[in-house]
Design a protein around this motif. Structure first.
Motif, PDB file in Angstrom:
ATOM      1  N   ASP A   1      38.769  45.655  53.687  1.00 14.55           N
ATOM      2  CA  ASP A   1      37.690  45.434  52.732  1.00 14.55           C
ATOM      3  C   ASP A   1      38.173  44.508  51.609  1.00 14.55           C
ATOM      4  O   ASP A   1      39.256  44.710  51.054  1.00 14.55           O
ATOM      5  CB  ASP A   1      37.252  46.787  52.159  1.00 14.55           C
ATOM      6  CG  ASP A   1      36.165  46.642  51.120  1.00 14.55           C
ATOM      7  OD1 ASP A   1      35.009  46.468  51.509  1.00 14.55           O
ATOM      8  OD2 ASP A   1      36.509  46.703  49.910  1.00 14.55           O
TER       9      ASP A   1
ATOM     10  N   ASP B   1      37.407  44.203  48.461  1.00 15.65           N
ATOM     11  CA  ASP B   1      37.678  44.838  47.166  1.00 15.65           C
ATOM     12  C   ASP B   1      39.056  45.478  47.138  1.00 15.65           C
ATOM     13  O   ASP B   1      39.788  45.370  46.149  1.00 15.65           O
ATOM     14  CB  ASP B   1      36.615  45.882  46.826  1.00 15.65           C
ATOM     15  CG  ASP B   1      35.257  45.249  46.531  1.00 15.65           C
ATOM     16  OD1 ASP B   1      35.219  44.056  46.152  1.00 15.65           O
ATOM     17  OD2 ASP B   1      34.242  45.953  46.693  1.00 15.65           O
ATOM     18  N   VAL B   2      39.430  46.140  48.230  1.00 15.36           N
ATOM     19  CA  VAL B   2      40.755  46.755  48.321  1.00 15.36           C
ATOM     20  C   VAL B   2      41.822  45.666  48.347  1.00 15.36           C
ATOM     21  O   VAL B   2      42.846  45.770  47.669  1.00 15.36           O
ATOM     22  CB  VAL B   2      40.854  47.668  49.574  1.00 15.36           C
ATOM     23  CG1 VAL B   2      42.276  48.155  49.782  1.00 15.36           C
ATOM     24  CG2 VAL B   2      39.886  48.833  49.461  1.00 15.36           C
ATOM     25  N   SER B   3      41.572  44.612  49.108  1.00 12.67           N
ATOM     26  CA  SER B   3      42.515  43.486  49.174  1.00 12.67           C
ATOM     27  C   SER B   3      42.738  42.879  47.795  1.00 12.67           C
ATOM     28  O   SER B   3      43.875  42.576  47.415  1.00 12.67           O
ATOM     29  CB  SER B   3      41.993  42.397  50.117  1.00 12.67           C
ATOM     30  OG  SER B   3      41.880  42.872  51.429  1.00 12.67           O
ATOM     31  N   PHE B   4      41.658  42.711  47.045  1.00 12.63           N
ATOM     32  CA  PHE B   4      41.765  42.129  45.710  1.00 12.63           C
ATOM     33  C   PHE B   4      42.609  43.021  44.795  1.00 12.63           C
ATOM     34  O   PHE B   4      43.510  42.524  44.101  1.00 12.63           O
ATOM     35  CB  PHE B   4      40.373  41.908  45.106  1.00 12.63           C
ATOM     36  CG  PHE B   4      40.423  41.351  43.719  1.00 12.63           C
ATOM     37  CD1 PHE B   4      40.687  40.000  43.514  1.00 12.63           C
ATOM     38  CD2 PHE B   4      40.238  42.164  42.615  1.00 12.63           C
ATOM     39  CE1 PHE B   4      40.749  39.475  42.225  1.00 12.63           C
ATOM     40  CE2 PHE B   4      40.305  41.646  41.327  1.00 12.63           C
ATOM     41  CZ  PHE B   4      40.563  40.304  41.134  1.00 12.63           C
ATOM     42  N   ASP B   5      42.334  44.335  44.792  1.00 14.05           N
ATOM     43  CA  ASP B   5      43.114  45.250  43.952  1.00 14.05           C
ATOM     44  C   ASP B   5      44.601  45.167  44.272  1.00 14.05           C
ATOM     45  O   ASP B   5      45.444  45.062  43.373  1.00 14.05           O
ATOM     46  CB  ASP B   5      42.647  46.702  44.137  1.00 14.05           C
ATOM     47  CG  ASP B   5      41.315  46.987  43.478  1.00 14.05           C
ATOM     48  OD1 ASP B   5      40.783  46.121  42.749  1.00 14.05           O
ATOM     49  OD2 ASP B   5      40.793  48.104  43.699  1.00 14.05           O
TER      50      ASP B   5
END
Length: 179
Positions: free
Chosen positions: A33, A35-39
């Protein structure tokens, strides 16, 4: 299926976006996902920036290095390893674990940091957050906020290790999605 990789990078500012792009590319390909990659990529950037800034003897940066064997660099206590740091990432099942290790002086003894076994409390946040107008000192706090579990460790005479992990969410039809 799982993926792991390890990068040995020079302690130079240009290595930070390189590590971040490598992680983002791996996660995109695997189907994590966004969003998880960005975090995780922001947390990795902070850990790498700390390794570049604090991860060795500043006198060594940019100095010509003596010949050395890449495979033995992390077993040495000083010298050639001080101009580099290592990033290792593991994507396995439902979790991603990232470790950034340097050869610097380590975390100061007076600096008490949260580990995976210690829940983050309001008192902890108030005690260790940098002042609002501080220009640095936020990286470790960001890592703690973005990851599920964080561990900060000193390797006496050999540097510091920041490791963190996060439970992954997957896109539909992801390559590594847990079956």
């Amino acid at each position: 299926m799982s993926i792991w990789w390890s990068l040995h990078l020079r302690r130079e500012a240009a290595s930070v976006p390189l590590a971040r792009r490598f992680l983002l590319g791996t996660m995109e390909t695997a189907g994590v996902d966004p969003d998880v990659s960005f975090d995780l990529s922001v947390a990795l950037s902070e850990a790498c920036a700390n390794a570049v800034e604090h991860g060795g003897d500043r006198r060594d940066v940019g100095a010509p290095e003596a010949p050395w064997d890449t495979w033995d660099a992390w077993d040495e206590q000083s010298g050639s390893a001080s101009g580099q740091y290592r990033v290792t990432a593991y994507l396995d099942g439902e979790k991603c674990r990232i470790e950034v290790a340097d050869s610097g002086p380590g975390f100061p003894a007076r600096c008490v940091l949260r580990t995976a076994d210690q829940p983050q409390s309001d008192q902890h946040q108030q005690q260790f957050l940098p002042p609002v107008d501080a220009e640095d000192g936020r990286g470790l706090c960001l890592i703690e906020q973005l990851a599920d579990h964080v561990h900060f460790d000193n390797r006496p005479g050999r540097g510091a290790v920041v490791s963190f992990d996060k439970v992954l969410k997957w896109r539909e039809g992801a390559l590594l999605m847990v079956s």
